[in-house]
Scaffold this motif. Structure first.
Motif, PDB file in Angstrom:
ATOM      1  N   LYS A 197      86.219   4.555   4.542  1.00  0.00           N
ATOM      2  CA  LYS A 197      86.381   3.106   4.454  1.00  0.00           C
ATOM      3  C   LYS A 197      85.322   2.406   5.286  1.00  0.00           C
ATOM      4  CE  LYS A 197      89.706  -0.619   5.237  1.00  0.00           C
ATOM      5  NZ  LYS A 197      91.051  -0.972   5.715  1.00  0.00           N
TER       6      LYS A 197
ATOM      7  N   SER B  12      82.331   0.003   4.029  1.00  0.00           N
ATOM      8  CA  SER B  12      82.219  -1.355   4.546  1.00  0.00           C
ATOM      9  C   SER B  12      80.812  -1.652   5.037  1.00  0.00           C
ATOM     10  CB  SER B  12      83.220  -1.553   5.687  1.00  0.00           C
ATOM     11  OG  SER B  12      84.545  -1.380   5.230  1.00  0.00           O
TER      12      SER B  12
ATOM     13  N   ASN C 126      92.202 -12.895   7.511  1.00  0.00           N
ATOM     14  CA  ASN C 126      90.991 -12.302   6.924  1.00  0.00           C
ATOM     15  C   ASN C 126      89.873 -12.191   7.955  1.00  0.00           C
ATOM     16  OD1 ASN C 126      92.350 -12.227   4.473  1.00  0.00           O
ATOM     17  ND2 ASN C 126      91.479 -14.148   3.742  1.00  0.00           N
TER      18      ASN C 126
ATOM     19  N   ALA D 164      90.689  -9.196   9.974  1.00  0.00           N
ATOM     20  CA  ALA D 164      90.433  -7.977   9.189  1.00  0.00           C
ATOM     21  C   ALA D 164      88.944  -7.658   9.179  1.00  0.00           C
ATOM     22  CB  ALA D 164      90.953  -8.156   7.763  1.00  0.00           C
TER      23      ALA D 164
ATOM     24  N   THR E 254      92.543 -13.486  -1.265  1.00  0.00           N
ATOM     25  CA  THR E 254      91.816 -12.379  -0.636  1.00  0.00           C
ATOM     26  C   THR E 254      92.758 -11.498   0.173  1.00  0.00           C
ATOM     27  OG1 THR E 254      89.756 -13.649  -0.498  1.00  0.00           O
ATOM     28  CG2 THR E 254      89.991 -11.804   1.024  1.00  0.00           C
ATOM     29  N   TRP E 255      93.610 -12.133   0.968  1.00  0.00           N
ATOM     30  CA  TRP E 255      94.566 -11.385   1.779  1.00  0.00           C
ATOM     31  C   TRP E 255      95.494 -10.559   0.895  1.00  0.00           C
ATOM     32  CZ3 TRP E 255      99.864 -11.422   1.741  1.00  0.00           C
ATOM     33  CH2 TRP E 255     100.503 -10.711   2.769  1.00  0.00           C
TER      34      TRP E 255
ATOM     35  N   ASN F 257      95.045  -9.456  -2.159  1.00  0.00           N
ATOM     36  CA  ASN F 257      94.322  -8.362  -2.788  1.00  0.00           C
ATOM     37  C   ASN F 257      94.173  -7.189  -1.820  1.00  0.00           C
ATOM     38  OD1 ASN F 257      92.539  -7.422  -5.112  1.00  0.00           O
ATOM     39  ND2 ASN F 257      91.085  -7.310  -3.423  1.00  0.00           N
ATOM     40  N   ASP F 258      93.788  -7.487  -0.573  1.00  0.00           N
ATOM     41  CA  ASP F 258      93.628  -6.431   0.434  1.00  0.00           C
ATOM     42  C   ASP F 258      94.970  -5.797   0.782  1.00  0.00           C
ATOM     43  OD1 ASP F 258      90.933  -6.902   0.478  1.00  0.00           O
ATOM     44  OD2 ASP F 258      90.955  -8.083   2.333  1.00  0.00           O
ATOM     45  N   TYR F 259      96.010  -6.616   0.864  1.00  0.00           N
ATOM     46  CA  TYR F 259      97.343  -6.102   1.174  1.00  0.00           C
ATOM     47  C   TYR F 259      97.797  -5.117   0.100  1.00  0.00           C
ATOM     48  CZ  TYR F 259     102.290  -6.122   2.513  1.00  0.00           C
ATOM     49  OH  TYR F 259     103.562  -5.748   2.910  1.00  0.00           O
TER      50      TYR F 259
ATOM     51  N   LYS G 175      95.969  -3.426  -1.972  1.00  0.00           N
ATOM     52  CA  LYS G 175      95.155  -2.208  -1.932  1.00  0.00           C
ATOM     53  C   LYS G 175      95.652  -1.264  -0.831  1.00  0.00           C
ATOM     54  CE  LYS G 175      90.894  -3.963  -4.002  1.00  0.00           C
ATOM     55  NZ  LYS G 175      89.464  -4.295  -3.803  1.00  0.00           N
TER      56      LYS G 175
END
Length: 415
Positions: free
Chosen positions: A4, A8, A98, A101, A178-179, A181-183, A185
């Motif tokens: 990850k 990134s 975000n 994160a 956005t949050w 979507n990340d959550y 995933k």
């Protein structure tokens, strides 16, 4: 965690593939200028985070983000529209999550180490020990790391909310989307393991299961299923996974606009796999001359879809140049099609000239919204396309120049 983190790094450097966004009526209309206010508390310039921000100790960074929220909330409290005020506070809250994160991923990043990392990617790609070099460069790029306890502390803040079904906020807040979507995933990685046989695209197939099980709001669920179904059809290599995603979505939705969008993506996919005649283009070359795909018939055409900001694209250029030189007298045209924005045309021209790029250099008229790009379902770059002398598609997702299999294919075709 290491995979990850390396992924990134590629994203920050611009070495990520670019994903097309689905057309929607969603907005980001609640709170303006969040980046401007954030820059009062976190080191930023022109909307971009500065490296020194990644060196700030965790307690100090959390306090700065809390001060940022308090600043905005004090302004929002003056708003007499109570319902809108609640949404605005949530927008700022998820935006702050975000920010944390982002800090969690890039904490400790060193500017000199990152510059070296970029050189390794650009110059060492294709060498037998490439991944060892990448691992070594990554350690130098991040000489400081958060402890496991510090990561958990940030996770507890970022994941504090479990509000996955706020449709009003979803429609008006990019930060919440956005949050979320990340959550989701994160949920997918923990609870819905991807089919490894599907490769990297297996995560997107698994996300369809996550959305169906975890989201209850009809608007959010339908939108996310629409988005990820399109991604599966565009990017997953497995034909069975594409067919299943398409059939499930078409059977489960009543939104005619979404149906039309997915059907168009599906038809494009089927055309690419059926030896159909390629869609045409008529784009401007580096000298301002219009070049059509039809004008190149009589020879094979190998198209590299790229952009000056795309690291993986630029990493392929040395391999492409070598192939262009080795096959220059064969029955094939080499076309490089830039999807840079028209606003960056001068940058594209400079890059092509400064790096003495070969082949036919073209620029698409509407970047990722160009008709030719959309017809090929291109949702990430680099992307390579091979067309035969009669204009029919040999492969809508051809081998990269760095893949030895491409030379074998050329040798069999260009006898």
């Amino acid at each position: 965690m290491k995979l990850k983190l390396i992924s990134s790094i590629f994203i920050l450097l611009g070495y990520n593939s670019f994903a097309q966004n689905a057309k929607t009526d969603l907005s980001d209309s609640l709170v303006k200028d969040k980046q401007v206010i954030l820059a009062k508390y976190v080191p930023m310039a022109n909307g971009e985070y500065l490296y020194k921000g990644y060196q700030i100790p965790i307690d100090s960074f959390i306090n700065r983000v809390n001060d940022f929220r308090a600043d905005f909330n004090a302004q929002i409290a003056k708003d007499k529209l109570s319902d809108l005020s609640i949404l605005k506070e949530k927008d700022v809250m998820f935006y702050s999550y975000n920010v944390l994160a982002h800090y969690q991923i890039y904490y400790g990043m060193d500017s000199v180490g990152m510059e070296n990392f970029g050189k390794v990617v650009q110059e060492k790609r294709g060498e037998p020990n490439f991944y060892k070099l990448i691992d070594s460069a990554q350690k130098k790029a991040f000489p400081k790391r958060l402890s496991n306890d510090e990561r958990k502390r940030l996770d507890d803040i970022i994941r504090k909310s479990t509000d996955l079904n706020d449709a009003a906020l979803f429609k008006t807040s990019a930060a919440y989307r956005t949050w979320l979507n990340d959550y989701l995933k994160g949920v997918q990685r923990k609870k819905y393991l991807a089919d490894t046989a599907l490769g990297y695209g297996g995560d997107n197939v698994a996300m369809l299961k996550v959305i169906a099980a975890e989201i209850s709001d009809p608007f959010i669920k339908e939108y996310l299923l629409y988005t990820f179904t399109g991604t599966v059809i565009k990017s997953v290599k497995n034909a069975g996974a594409k067919e299943s995603a398409y059939k499930d979505f078409m059977a489960g939705t009543t939104n005619e606009t979404y149906k039309k969008g997915i059907m168009e993506i599906y038809i494009n996919y089927k055309n690419m796999s059926s030896n159909a005649v390629s869609p045409d283009f008529n784009y401007t070359d580096i000298n301002g001359k219009l070049v059509s795909l039809k004008s190149l018939r009589g020879k094979y055409v190998y198209i590299d879809v790229w952009a000056t900001w795309c690291g993986p694209c630029k990493a392929e250029i040395p391999f492409l140049t070598k192939i262009e030189n080795d096959y220059h007298d064969k029955n094939i045209h080499f076309v490089s099609l830039s999807v840079d924005r028209m606003a960056d045309k001068a940058k594209w021209i400079s890059y092509v000239n400064d790096n003495k790029l070969q082949g036919i250099q073209l620029m698409a008229d509407k970047d990722f919204s160009s008709d030719f790009v959309k017809k090929y379902n291109i949702n990430s770059i680099p992307r390579f396309i091979l067309i035969d002398p009669t204009g029919k598609i040999v492969s809508g997702d051809a081998k990269r120049p760095s893949d030895p299999a491409l030379r074998k294919q050329f040798d069999s075709l260009l006898k």
